[in-house]
Write a protein that holds these residues in place. Structure first.
Motif, PDB file in Angstrom:
ATOM      1  N   GLU A 138       0.835  -1.206   0.000  1.00 31.29           N
ATOM      2  CA  GLU A 138       0.000   0.000   0.000  1.00 31.29           C
ATOM      3  C   GLU A 138       0.868   1.253   0.000  1.00 31.29           C
ATOM      4  O   GLU A 138       0.625   2.189  -0.781  1.00 31.29           O
ATOM      5  CB  GLU A 138      -0.923  -0.001   1.219  1.00 31.29           C
ATOM      6  N   TYR A 164     -10.183  -3.021   3.590  1.00 36.47           N
ATOM      7  CA  TYR A 164     -10.653  -3.254   2.223  1.00 36.47           C
ATOM      8  C   TYR A 164     -12.161  -3.468   2.253  1.00 36.47           C
ATOM      9  O   TYR A 164     -12.692  -4.077   3.177  1.00 36.47           O
ATOM     10  CB  TYR A 164      -9.945  -4.469   1.597  1.00 36.47           C
ATOM     11  N   ARG A 213       0.998   4.134  -2.773  1.00 33.81           N
ATOM     12  CA  ARG A 213       0.638   5.477  -2.283  1.00 33.81           C
ATOM     13  C   ARG A 213       1.747   6.473  -2.646  1.00 33.81           C
ATOM     14  O   ARG A 213       1.463   7.585  -3.101  1.00 33.81           O
ATOM     15  CB  ARG A 213       0.407   5.455  -0.771  1.00 33.81           C
ATOM     16  N   LEU A 271      -6.156   4.629  -0.919  1.00 40.83           N
ATOM     17  CA  LEU A 271      -4.811   4.906  -0.458  1.00 40.83           C
ATOM     18  C   LEU A 271      -4.615   6.390  -0.162  1.00 40.83           C
ATOM     19  O   LEU A 271      -3.524   6.815   0.190  1.00 40.83           O
ATOM     20  CB  LEU A 271      -3.775   4.434  -1.486  1.00 40.83           C
TER      21      LEU A 271
END
Length: 175
Positions: free
Chosen positions: A117, A148, A121, A170
């Protein structure tokens, strides 16, 4: 935990010890392998089958294979796509995150997911998508616990298995 990308684009050329480690990781998750049907004999996964599975993943030019190690031991793998094969999907895709069964519930899956992530990001990506087999409630609970949310239910592209498509934003949230 140290995360490194698999740099070899040809899994058939991987060093013997690494393909052995990868095979052990895949084979340790017999329950998942039975659910997924990715290997014909989930209780007898062979190195050449793992190499073939990785070759299929790495055939996509945007694929990245991440290997996570703890104390020198391979504990997890993640496979991502910077761009989903469907051009209508703007988000990157997490195709696989698997933790060695002997290391389940030690936080490696959460840390590797956070690494993925953070990586997307930092590249300015707005969200991350993945699919979970409908017949895998433990995985659904895991991904839900990480924030999620279900966005759709549909068969997966590779095998037509019923899946839950999930997405996590994100973008930083304001407090």
């Amino acid at each position: 935990m140290i995360v490194e990308p698999l740099t070899a684009r040809d899994p058939y050329a991987l060093p013997g010890p690494l393909i052995t480690e990868l095979t052990e990781l895949y084979a340790s998750n017999e329950e998942f392998q039975q659910l997924s049907g990715d290997f014909p004999e989930p209780d007898r996964i062979l190195p050449e089958q793992v190499a073939a599975a990785l070759a299929d993943e790495l055939a996509h030019p945007d694929a990245e294979v991440l290997l996570a190690r703890s104390e020198g031991r391979l504990v997890a793998i993640a496979i991502t796509l910077a761009h989903h094969p469907d051009p209508a999907q703007p988000d990157p895709w997490l195709g696989l995150l698997m933790v060695h069964a002997g290391a389940h519930r030690a936080g490696f899956g959460r840390r590797l997911a956070a690494y993925v992530e953070d990586s997307f990001r930092s590249r300015g990506r707005a969200g991350l998508r993945l699919a979970v087999l409908e017949n895998n409630p433990r995985a659904l609970a895991f991904w839900t616990s990480l924030g999620y949310e279900e966005t759709a239910r549909r068969p997966d592209l590779a095998h037509g298995r019923p899946c839950v498509v999930m997405r996590k934003s994100l973008r930083a949230t304001a407090l």
